[in-house]
Write a protein that holds these residues in place. Structure first.
Motif, PDB file in Angstrom:
ATOM      1  N   GLY A 189       0.791  -1.223   0.000  1.00 19.46           N
ATOM      2  CA  GLY A 189       0.000   0.000   0.000  1.00 19.46           C
ATOM      3  C   GLY A 189       0.819   1.266   0.000  1.00 19.46           C
ATOM      4  O   GLY A 189       0.297   2.356   0.248  1.00 19.46           O
ATOM      5  N   LYS A 190       2.112   1.168  -0.323  1.00 20.07           N
ATOM      6  CA  LYS A 190       2.984   2.338  -0.331  1.00 20.07           C
ATOM      7  C   LYS A 190       3.238   2.798  -1.764  1.00 20.07           C
ATOM      8  O   LYS A 190       2.902   2.103  -2.715  1.00 20.07           O
ATOM      9  CB  LYS A 190       4.309   2.015   0.368  1.00 20.07           C
ATOM     10  N   SER A 191       3.845   3.946  -1.878  1.00 20.17           N
ATOM     11  CA  SER A 191       4.115   4.521  -3.199  1.00 20.17           C
ATOM     12  C   SER A 191       5.163   3.713  -3.946  1.00 20.17           C
ATOM     13  O   SER A 191       6.170   3.291  -3.372  1.00 20.17           O
ATOM     14  CB  SER A 191       4.597   5.968  -3.046  1.00 20.17           C
ATOM     15  N   GLY A 227       8.128   5.335   0.764  1.00 26.52           N
ATOM     16  CA  GLY A 227       6.840   5.111   0.127  1.00 26.52           C
ATOM     17  C   GLY A 227       5.641   5.515   0.964  1.00 26.52           C
ATOM     18  O   GLY A 227       4.508   5.383   0.523  1.00 26.52           O
ATOM     19  N   GLU A 228       5.877   6.007   2.180  1.00 26.35           N
ATOM     20  CA  GLU A 228       4.764   6.419   3.037  1.00 26.35           C
ATOM     21  C   GLU A 228       4.273   7.807   2.610  1.00 26.35           C
ATOM     22  O   GLU A 228       5.070   8.692   2.307  1.00 26.35           O
ATOM     23  CB  GLU A 228       5.209   6.470   4.501  1.00 26.35           C
ATOM     24  N   ARG A 229       2.962   8.007   2.601  1.00 30.17           N
ATOM     25  CA  ARG A 229       2.399   9.324   2.303  1.00 30.17           C
ATOM     26  C   ARG A 229       1.040   9.454   2.969  1.00 30.17           C
ATOM     27  O   ARG A 229       0.427   8.466   3.375  1.00 30.17           O
ATOM     28  CB  ARG A 229       2.279   9.538   0.799  1.00 30.17           C
ATOM     29  N   GLU A 230       0.577  10.699   3.043  1.00 31.05           N
ATOM     30  CA  GLU A 230      -0.709  10.988   3.653  1.00 31.05           C
ATOM     31  C   GLU A 230      -1.371  12.127   2.888  1.00 31.05           C
ATOM     32  O   GLU A 230      -0.723  12.828   2.099  1.00 31.05           O
ATOM     33  CB  GLU A 230      -0.529  11.359   5.128  1.00 31.05           C
ATOM     34  N   ILE A 231      -2.666  12.308   3.130  1.00 32.93           N
ATOM     35  CA  ILE A 231      -3.408  13.357   2.432  1.00 32.93           C
ATOM     36  C   ILE A 231      -2.965  14.732   2.921  1.00 32.93           C
ATOM     37  O   ILE A 231      -2.831  14.958   4.131  1.00 32.93           O
ATOM     38  CB  ILE A 231      -4.921  13.175   2.654  1.00 32.93           C
ATOM     39  N   ASP A 232      -2.727  15.646   1.981  1.00 35.20           N
ATOM     40  CA  ASP A 232      -2.449  17.044   2.293  1.00 35.20           C
ATOM     41  C   ASP A 232      -3.792  17.783   2.238  1.00 35.20           C
ATOM     42  O   ASP A 232      -4.372  17.926   1.154  1.00 35.20           O
ATOM     43  CB  ASP A 232      -1.476  17.625   1.265  1.00 35.20           C
TER      44      ASP A 232
END
Length: 424
Positions: free
Chosen positions: A143-145, A168-173
Protein backbone atom coordinates in the motif's frame (compact mmCIF):
# COMPACT_ATOMS: atom_id res chain seq x y z
CA UNK A 1 55.64 10.59 -27.01
CA UNK A 2 52.14 9.04 -27.30
CA UNK A 3 49.25 11.38 -26.57
CA UNK A 4 46.29 10.39 -24.40
CA UNK A 5 42.76 11.58 -23.61
CA UNK A 6 41.12 10.75 -20.28
CA UNK A 7 37.44 9.89 -19.85
CA UNK A 8 35.38 9.67 -16.64
CA UNK A 9 31.69 9.18 -15.89
CA UNK A 10 29.32 8.52 -13.03
CA UNK A 11 25.57 7.98 -13.20
CA UNK A 12 24.14 7.61 -9.71
CA UNK A 13 22.81 10.57 -7.76
CA UNK A 14 24.33 8.90 -4.70
CA UNK A 15 27.82 9.45 -6.07
CA UNK A 16 29.70 12.67 -5.64
CA UNK A 17 31.05 15.08 -8.22
CA UNK A 18 34.41 14.20 -6.70
CA UNK A 19 34.01 10.76 -8.30
CA UNK A 20 34.92 12.34 -11.63
CA UNK A 21 38.04 13.95 -10.16
CA UNK A 22 39.00 10.67 -8.47
CA UNK A 23 38.75 8.77 -11.77
CA UNK A 24 40.73 11.41 -13.65
CA UNK A 25 43.38 11.49 -10.92
CA UNK A 26 44.14 7.76 -11.04
CA UNK A 27 44.06 7.82 -14.86
CA UNK A 28 46.48 10.75 -14.83
CA UNK A 29 48.84 8.79 -12.56
CA UNK A 30 48.77 5.84 -14.98
CA UNK A 31 49.47 8.13 -17.94
CA UNK A 32 52.46 9.64 -16.13
CA UNK A 33 53.89 6.18 -15.42
CA UNK A 34 53.48 5.24 -19.07
CA UNK A 35 54.93 8.62 -20.14
CA UNK A 36 51.87 9.50 -22.18
CA UNK A 37 51.22 13.19 -22.76
CA UNK A 38 47.67 14.09 -21.75
CA UNK A 39 46.06 16.42 -24.30
CA UNK A 40 42.53 16.62 -22.86
CA UNK A 41 40.01 15.06 -20.50
CA UNK A 42 36.30 14.39 -21.01
CA UNK A 43 33.57 13.63 -18.49
CA UNK A 44 29.84 13.05 -18.10
CA UNK A 45 28.33 13.76 -14.70
CA UNK A 46 25.25 11.93 -13.43
CA UNK A 47 24.44 10.44 -16.85
CA UNK A 48 23.57 6.79 -17.42
CA UNK A 49 26.00 4.56 -19.27
CA UNK A 50 23.09 2.88 -21.07
CA UNK A 51 23.16 5.49 -23.82
CA UNK A 52 25.75 7.36 -25.89
CA UNK A 53 23.65 10.54 -25.86
CA UNK A 54 26.25 12.17 -23.63
CA UNK A 55 28.15 15.37 -24.43
CA UNK A 56 31.46 14.13 -23.04
CA UNK A 57 31.65 10.87 -24.98
CA UNK A 58 30.41 12.55 -28.16
CA UNK A 59 33.13 15.21 -27.91
CA UNK A 60 35.71 12.47 -27.32
CA UNK A 61 34.63 10.54 -30.43
CA UNK A 62 34.66 13.67 -32.55
CA UNK A 63 38.17 14.59 -31.42
CA UNK A 64 39.30 11.00 -31.97
CA UNK A 65 38.22 11.25 -35.62
CA UNK A 66 40.31 14.42 -35.85
CA UNK A 67 43.31 12.42 -34.48
CA UNK A 68 43.87 14.73 -31.51
CA UNK A 69 45.26 11.83 -29.45
CA UNK A 70 46.55 8.27 -29.76
CA UNK A 71 45.02 6.66 -26.65
CA UNK A 72 41.77 6.86 -24.69
CA UNK A 73 42.28 6.04 -21.02
CA UNK A 74 39.42 5.33 -18.58
CA UNK A 75 39.03 3.64 -15.20
CA UNK A 76 37.07 0.70 -16.63
CA UNK A 77 35.19 -0.27 -19.77
CA UNK A 78 31.76 0.24 -18.18
CA UNK A 79 32.65 3.92 -17.69
CA UNK A 80 32.61 4.21 -21.48
CA UNK A 81 29.28 2.37 -21.81
CA UNK A 82 27.27 -0.53 -20.42
CA UNK A 83 25.35 -1.11 -23.64
CA UNK A 84 26.65 -3.91 -25.91
CA UNK A 85 25.91 -2.10 -29.15
CA UNK A 86 27.28 1.23 -27.93
CA UNK A 87 30.56 -0.12 -26.54
CA UNK A 88 31.16 -2.04 -29.76
CA UNK A 89 30.43 1.11 -31.77
CA UNK A 90 32.85 3.20 -29.71
CA UNK A 91 35.55 0.57 -30.11
CA UNK A 92 35.05 0.37 -33.89
CA UNK A 93 35.19 4.15 -34.29
CA UNK A 94 38.31 4.49 -32.18
CA UNK A 95 39.99 1.59 -33.97
CA UNK A 96 39.21 3.10 -37.37
CA UNK A 97 40.67 6.40 -36.20
CA UNK A 98 43.82 4.59 -35.08
CA UNK A 99 43.18 5.29 -31.39
CA UNK A 100 43.84 2.66 -28.71
CA UNK A 101 41.44 2.11 -25.83
CA UNK A 102 43.04 1.39 -22.46
CA UNK A 103 41.41 1.02 -19.04
CA UNK A 104 42.93 0.63 -15.59
CA UNK A 105 40.81 -2.47 -14.89
CA UNK A 106 41.15 -4.39 -18.16
CA UNK A 107 44.33 -3.03 -19.74
CA UNK A 108 44.51 -2.80 -23.54
CA UNK A 109 41.00 -3.34 -24.89
CA UNK A 110 40.50 -5.93 -27.62
CA UNK A 111 37.53 -7.57 -29.35
CA UNK A 112 37.43 -10.16 -26.54
CA UNK A 113 36.93 -7.47 -23.91
CA UNK A 114 34.21 -5.83 -25.99
CA UNK A 115 32.25 -9.09 -26.26
CA UNK A 116 32.61 -10.20 -22.64
CA UNK A 117 32.37 -6.85 -20.88
CA UNK A 118 29.58 -5.67 -23.16
CA UNK A 119 27.54 -8.74 -22.25
CA UNK A 120 28.32 -8.33 -18.55
CA UNK A 121 27.33 -4.66 -18.66
CA UNK A 122 24.02 -5.45 -20.36
CA UNK A 123 23.28 -8.20 -17.82
CA UNK A 124 24.13 -5.83 -14.98
CA UNK A 125 21.63 -3.25 -16.23
CA UNK A 126 18.91 -5.88 -16.66
CA UNK A 127 19.56 -7.37 -13.23
CA UNK A 128 19.52 -3.91 -11.64
CA UNK A 129 16.20 -3.09 -13.35
CA UNK A 130 14.66 -6.41 -12.25
CA UNK A 131 15.75 -5.93 -8.63
CA UNK A 132 14.40 -2.38 -8.61
CA UNK A 133 11.04 -3.50 -9.98
CA UNK A 134 10.82 -6.34 -7.44
CA UNK A 135 11.45 -3.88 -4.63
CA UNK A 136 8.88 -1.42 -5.96
CA UNK A 137 6.28 -4.15 -6.41
CA UNK A 138 6.69 -5.27 -2.81
CA UNK A 139 6.30 -1.68 -1.66
CA UNK A 140 3.11 -1.21 -3.74
CA UNK A 141 1.60 -4.45 -2.42
CA UNK A 142 2.09 -3.00 1.06
CA UNK A 143 0.00 0.00 0.00
CA UNK A 144 2.98 2.34 -0.33
CA UNK A 145 4.12 4.52 -3.20
CA UNK A 146 5.87 2.82 -6.09
CA UNK A 147 7.68 6.01 -7.04
CA UNK A 148 6.79 9.68 -7.30
CA UNK A 149 4.00 11.50 -5.54
CA UNK A 150 0.62 12.85 -6.64
CA UNK A 151 -0.85 16.28 -6.04
CA UNK A 152 -3.00 16.11 -2.93
CA UNK A 153 -0.56 14.06 -0.88
CA UNK A 154 2.62 14.66 1.07
CA UNK A 155 5.48 12.33 1.85
CA UNK A 156 5.69 10.96 5.38
CA UNK A 157 9.21 10.56 6.66
CA UNK A 158 9.62 8.09 9.48
CA UNK A 159 12.26 5.63 10.64
CA UNK A 160 11.61 1.89 10.89
CA UNK A 161 12.50 -0.45 13.77
CA UNK A 162 15.85 -1.20 12.15
CA UNK A 163 16.78 2.46 12.07
CA UNK A 164 16.41 2.68 8.29
CA UNK A 165 14.02 5.23 6.73
CA UNK A 166 10.68 3.76 5.62
CA UNK A 167 10.10 4.70 2.00
CA UNK A 168 6.84 5.11 0.13
CA UNK A 169 4.76 6.42 3.04
CA UNK A 170 2.40 9.32 2.30
CA UNK A 171 -0.71 10.99 3.65
CA UNK A 172 -3.41 13.36 2.43
CA UNK A 173 -2.45 17.04 2.29
CA UNK A 174 -5.68 18.81 3.40
CA UNK A 175 -5.04 22.05 1.45
CA UNK A 176 -4.21 20.28 -1.81
CA UNK A 177 -7.00 17.75 -1.32
CA UNK A 178 -9.49 20.63 -1.19
CA UNK A 179 -8.18 21.85 -4.58
CA UNK A 180 -8.55 18.33 -6.01
CA UNK A 181 -12.18 18.17 -4.86
CA UNK A 182 -12.81 21.61 -6.36
CA UNK A 183 -11.34 20.54 -9.73
CA UNK A 184 -13.54 17.43 -9.85
CA UNK A 185 -16.66 19.36 -8.82
CA UNK A 186 -16.03 22.17 -11.36
CA UNK A 187 -15.44 19.71 -14.18
CA UNK A 188 -18.53 17.67 -13.32
CA UNK A 189 -20.52 20.93 -13.29
CA UNK A 190 -19.52 21.62 -16.90
CA UNK A 191 -16.41 23.79 -16.70
CA UNK A 192 -13.64 23.07 -19.22
CA UNK A 193 -10.10 22.14 -18.09
CA UNK A 194 -8.84 25.42 -19.60
CA UNK A 195 -11.38 27.47 -17.63
CA UNK A 196 -10.53 25.65 -14.40
CA UNK A 197 -6.79 26.17 -15.00
CA UNK A 198 -7.29 29.91 -15.65
CA UNK A 199 -9.27 30.32 -12.43
CA UNK A 200 -6.72 28.47 -10.30
CA UNK A 201 -3.84 30.48 -11.77
CA UNK A 202 -5.74 33.77 -11.33
CA UNK A 203 -6.11 32.95 -7.62
CA UNK A 204 -2.39 32.23 -7.31
CA UNK A 205 -2.86 28.57 -6.44
CA UNK A 206 0.29 26.62 -7.26
CA UNK A 207 -0.05 23.49 -9.32
CA UNK A 208 1.95 20.26 -9.12
CA UNK A 209 5.68 20.91 -8.60
CA UNK A 210 4.91 24.54 -7.85
CA UNK A 211 4.11 25.40 -11.48
CA UNK A 212 1.01 26.96 -13.02
CA UNK A 213 -2.02 24.91 -13.98
CA UNK A 214 -2.66 23.95 -17.60
CA UNK A 215 -5.48 22.02 -19.33
CA UNK A 216 -3.27 18.97 -19.89
CA UNK A 217 -2.38 18.90 -16.17
CA UNK A 218 -6.05 18.35 -15.44
CA UNK A 219 -7.34 16.32 -18.39
CA UNK A 220 -4.20 14.27 -19.06
CA UNK A 221 -4.53 11.03 -20.98
CA UNK A 222 -7.36 8.67 -20.08
CA UNK A 223 -5.64 5.53 -21.41
CA UNK A 224 -2.42 6.23 -19.51
CA UNK A 225 -4.41 7.41 -16.48
CA UNK A 226 -2.35 10.56 -16.03
CA UNK A 227 -3.74 13.98 -15.23
CA UNK A 228 -5.66 14.97 -12.11
CA UNK A 229 -9.04 13.84 -13.44
CA UNK A 230 -7.79 10.30 -14.18
CA UNK A 231 -5.81 9.54 -11.02
CA UNK A 232 -7.47 6.54 -9.34
CA UNK A 233 -5.51 7.14 -6.18
CA UNK A 234 -8.07 9.86 -5.44
CA UNK A 235 -10.72 7.12 -4.98
CA UNK A 236 -8.39 5.02 -2.81
CA UNK A 237 -7.10 2.69 -5.51
CA UNK A 238 -3.36 2.39 -6.10
CA UNK A 239 -2.60 1.14 -9.63
CA UNK A 240 1.02 0.34 -10.52
CA UNK A 241 2.74 -1.02 -13.62
CA UNK A 242 0.28 0.40 -16.15
CA UNK A 243 3.21 1.12 -18.44
CA UNK A 244 6.90 0.50 -18.86
CA UNK A 245 9.58 2.77 -20.25
CA UNK A 246 12.01 1.84 -23.01
CA UNK A 247 14.97 3.93 -24.09
CA UNK A 248 14.95 4.93 -27.75
CA UNK A 249 18.37 3.82 -29.08
CA UNK A 250 18.51 6.76 -31.50
CA UNK A 251 17.49 9.63 -29.22
CA UNK A 252 18.25 8.24 -25.77
CA UNK A 253 14.81 9.40 -24.58
CA UNK A 254 12.50 7.20 -22.55
CA UNK A 255 9.36 6.15 -24.41
CA UNK A 256 6.27 4.85 -22.58
CA UNK A 257 4.72 1.54 -23.65
CA UNK A 258 1.46 0.25 -22.11
CA UNK A 259 1.54 -3.04 -20.21
CA UNK A 260 -1.21 -5.67 -20.54
CA UNK A 261 -3.95 -5.17 -17.95
CA UNK A 262 -3.20 -8.54 -16.35
CA UNK A 263 0.24 -7.21 -15.37
CA UNK A 264 -1.16 -4.25 -13.43
CA UNK A 265 -0.79 -4.31 -9.66
CA UNK A 266 -3.91 -2.90 -7.97
CA UNK A 267 -4.03 -2.23 -4.25
CA UNK A 268 -6.89 -0.69 -2.27
CA UNK A 269 -5.74 2.19 -0.04
CA UNK A 270 -8.95 3.65 1.46
CA UNK A 271 -6.98 5.88 3.82
CA UNK A 272 -5.83 7.90 0.78
CA UNK A 273 -9.30 8.47 -0.70
CA UNK A 274 -10.05 12.13 -1.56
CA UNK A 275 -12.93 11.81 -4.07
CA UNK A 276 -16.09 9.77 -3.45
CA UNK A 277 -17.51 7.40 -6.05
CA UNK A 278 -20.50 9.52 -7.04
CA UNK A 279 -18.38 12.54 -8.06
CA UNK A 280 -15.82 10.26 -9.77
CA UNK A 281 -18.61 8.63 -11.80
CA UNK A 282 -19.92 12.04 -12.95
CA UNK A 283 -16.46 13.05 -14.15
CA UNK A 284 -15.96 9.77 -16.01
CA UNK A 285 -19.39 10.10 -17.63
CA UNK A 286 -18.58 13.59 -18.92
CA UNK A 287 -15.17 12.47 -20.24
CA UNK A 288 -16.83 9.57 -22.08
CA UNK A 289 -19.46 11.88 -23.60
CA UNK A 290 -16.78 14.29 -24.85
CA UNK A 291 -14.74 11.47 -26.41
CA UNK A 292 -17.79 10.01 -28.15
CA UNK A 293 -18.68 13.44 -29.52
CA UNK A 294 -15.34 13.63 -31.32
CA UNK A 295 -15.23 10.09 -32.64
CA UNK A 296 -16.21 10.25 -36.29
CA UNK A 297 -16.17 7.43 -38.81
CA UNK A 298 -14.16 5.20 -36.52
CA UNK A 299 -11.42 7.81 -36.01
CA UNK A 300 -10.57 10.40 -33.39
CA UNK A 301 -11.99 13.76 -34.45
CA UNK A 302 -9.68 15.63 -32.09
CA UNK A 303 -6.64 14.14 -33.80
CA UNK A 304 -8.08 14.46 -37.28
CA UNK A 305 -8.70 18.21 -36.86
CA UNK A 306 -5.23 19.14 -35.66
CA UNK A 307 -3.93 22.20 -37.43
CA UNK A 308 -1.20 21.76 -39.99
CA UNK A 309 2.29 23.08 -39.33
CA UNK A 310 3.19 26.36 -41.00
CA UNK A 311 6.50 27.92 -42.02
CA UNK A 312 7.37 29.24 -38.54
CA UNK A 313 5.42 26.76 -36.39
CA UNK A 314 7.41 25.87 -33.29
CA UNK A 315 9.98 28.62 -33.92
CA UNK A 316 8.22 31.59 -32.29
CA UNK A 317 8.65 32.45 -28.60
CA UNK A 318 6.85 34.92 -26.37
CA UNK A 319 9.09 37.88 -25.47
CA UNK A 320 7.52 38.12 -22.01
CA UNK A 321 7.25 34.58 -20.62
CA UNK A 322 9.39 32.58 -23.06
CA UNK A 323 6.51 30.25 -23.92
CA UNK A 324 5.65 29.17 -27.42
CA UNK A 325 3.52 31.09 -29.89
CA UNK A 326 0.90 29.05 -31.72
CA UNK A 327 -2.26 29.53 -33.74
CA UNK A 328 -4.79 30.66 -31.12
CA UNK A 329 -7.61 32.11 -33.23
CA UNK A 330 -8.41 32.02 -36.97
CA UNK A 331 -4.90 32.09 -38.40
CA UNK A 332 -3.49 34.35 -35.68
CA UNK A 333 -0.38 33.48 -33.67
CA UNK A 334 -0.56 34.24 -29.95
CA UNK A 335 1.10 33.26 -26.69
CA UNK A 336 0.16 29.68 -25.79
CA UNK A 337 0.62 30.44 -22.08
CA UNK A 338 -2.03 33.16 -22.28
CA UNK A 339 -4.45 30.74 -23.93
CA UNK A 340 -3.82 27.68 -21.78
CA UNK A 341 -2.86 29.08 -18.37
CA UNK A 342 -3.63 32.80 -18.36
CA UNK A 343 -0.41 33.52 -16.46
CA UNK A 344 1.18 35.75 -19.14
CA UNK A 345 0.03 39.30 -19.87
CA UNK A 346 1.25 39.37 -23.47
CA UNK A 347 -1.98 39.41 -25.51
CA UNK A 348 -0.28 40.52 -28.73
CA UNK A 349 -1.38 38.55 -31.77
CA UNK A 350 -0.12 38.52 -35.32
CA UNK A 351 -1.59 36.89 -38.39
CA UNK A 352 0.34 34.11 -40.05
CA UNK A 353 0.50 36.03 -43.33
CA UNK A 354 1.88 39.17 -41.68
CA UNK A 355 4.48 37.23 -39.70
CA UNK A 356 5.74 35.35 -42.76
CA UNK A 357 5.82 38.55 -44.85
CA UNK A 358 7.79 40.48 -42.21
CA UNK A 359 10.39 37.77 -41.66
CA UNK A 360 10.90 36.94 -45.33
CA UNK A 361 11.14 40.61 -46.28
CA UNK A 362 13.71 41.18 -43.53
CA UNK A 363 15.78 38.25 -44.79
CA UNK A 364 15.47 39.43 -48.36
CA UNK A 365 16.33 43.09 -47.68
CA UNK A 366 18.90 42.79 -44.88
CA UNK A 367 20.59 39.44 -45.41
CA UNK A 368 21.28 40.35 -49.02
CA UNK A 369 23.58 43.24 -48.07
CA UNK A 370 27.04 42.36 -49.47
CA UNK A 371 28.91 42.21 -46.16
CA UNK A 372 26.21 40.13 -44.42
CA UNK A 373 25.72 37.88 -47.41
CA UNK A 374 29.47 37.26 -47.54
CA UNK A 375 29.56 36.36 -43.82
CA UNK A 376 26.57 34.07 -44.27
CA UNK A 377 28.17 32.29 -47.26
CA UNK A 378 31.43 31.76 -45.38
CA UNK A 379 29.69 30.28 -42.35
CA UNK A 380 27.39 28.16 -44.52
CA UNK A 381 30.35 26.81 -46.52
CA UNK A 382 32.29 26.05 -43.34
CA UNK A 383 29.39 24.10 -41.83
CA UNK A 384 28.66 22.18 -45.05
CA UNK A 385 32.33 21.19 -45.35
CA UNK A 386 32.34 20.01 -41.74
CA UNK A 387 29.25 17.87 -42.31
CA UNK A 388 30.70 16.45 -45.53
CA UNK A 389 33.94 15.49 -43.77
CA UNK A 390 31.99 13.72 -41.02
CA UNK A 391 29.86 11.95 -43.61
CA UNK A 392 32.86 10.87 -45.68
CA UNK A 393 34.58 9.57 -42.55
CA UNK A 394 31.51 7.49 -41.74
CA UNK A 395 31.29 6.18 -45.30
CA UNK A 396 34.97 5.24 -45.28
CA UNK A 397 34.56 3.40 -41.97
CA UNK A 398 31.59 1.42 -43.25
CA UNK A 399 33.40 0.73 -46.52
CA UNK A 400 36.37 -0.71 -44.64
CA UNK A 401 34.04 -2.80 -42.50
CA UNK A 402 32.23 -4.05 -45.61
CA UNK A 403 35.51 -5.15 -47.19
CA UNK A 404 36.43 -6.98 -44.00
CA UNK A 405 33.08 -8.80 -43.91
CA UNK A 406 33.27 -9.68 -47.62
CA UNK A 407 36.79 -11.02 -47.10
CA UNK A 408 35.53 -13.21 -44.25
CA UNK A 409 32.68 -14.51 -46.42
CA UNK A 410 35.12 -15.40 -49.22
CA UNK A 411 37.31 -17.30 -46.77
CA UNK A 412 34.30 -19.29 -45.51
CA UNK A 413 33.25 -20.11 -49.08
CA UNK A 414 36.81 -21.20 -49.96
CA UNK A 415 36.95 -23.42 -46.86
CA UNK A 416 33.62 -25.05 -47.79
CA UNK A 417 34.82 -25.65 -51.36
CA UNK A 418 38.04 -27.20 -50.11
CA UNK A 419 36.16 -29.48 -47.73
CA UNK A 420 33.85 -30.64 -50.56
CA UNK A 421 36.82 -31.36 -52.84
CA UNK A 422 38.50 -33.45 -50.10
CA UNK A 423 35.35 -35.54 -49.59
CA UNK A 424 35.15 -36.24 -53.33
Amino acid sequence: MPTAALYARYSSDNQRDASIEDQLRICRERAERERWRIVDSYSDRSISGASLIRPGIQALLQDAQARRFDIVLAESLDRISRDQEDIAGVYKRLTFAGVRMVTLSEGDISELHIGLKGTMGALYLKDLADKTRRGLRGRVEDGKSGGGNSYGYRVVRRTGPDGEPERGEREIDPAEAAIVRRIFADYAAGKSPRQIAHELNAEGISGPRGKGWGPSTLFGNVKRANGVLNNELYIGRLVWNRQRFLKDPDTGKRVARPNPKEEWIIQEVPELRIIYDELWAKVKARQTAIRERYVKNGGNGLTATRRTRYLFSGLIKCAECGGGYSIVYRGQFGCSTVKNKGTCSNHTRITREELETRVLNALRNHLMKPERFHAFCEEYTREINRLRMEASTGIAAKGAELKKVEGGIRKIIDAIKEAIVRQV
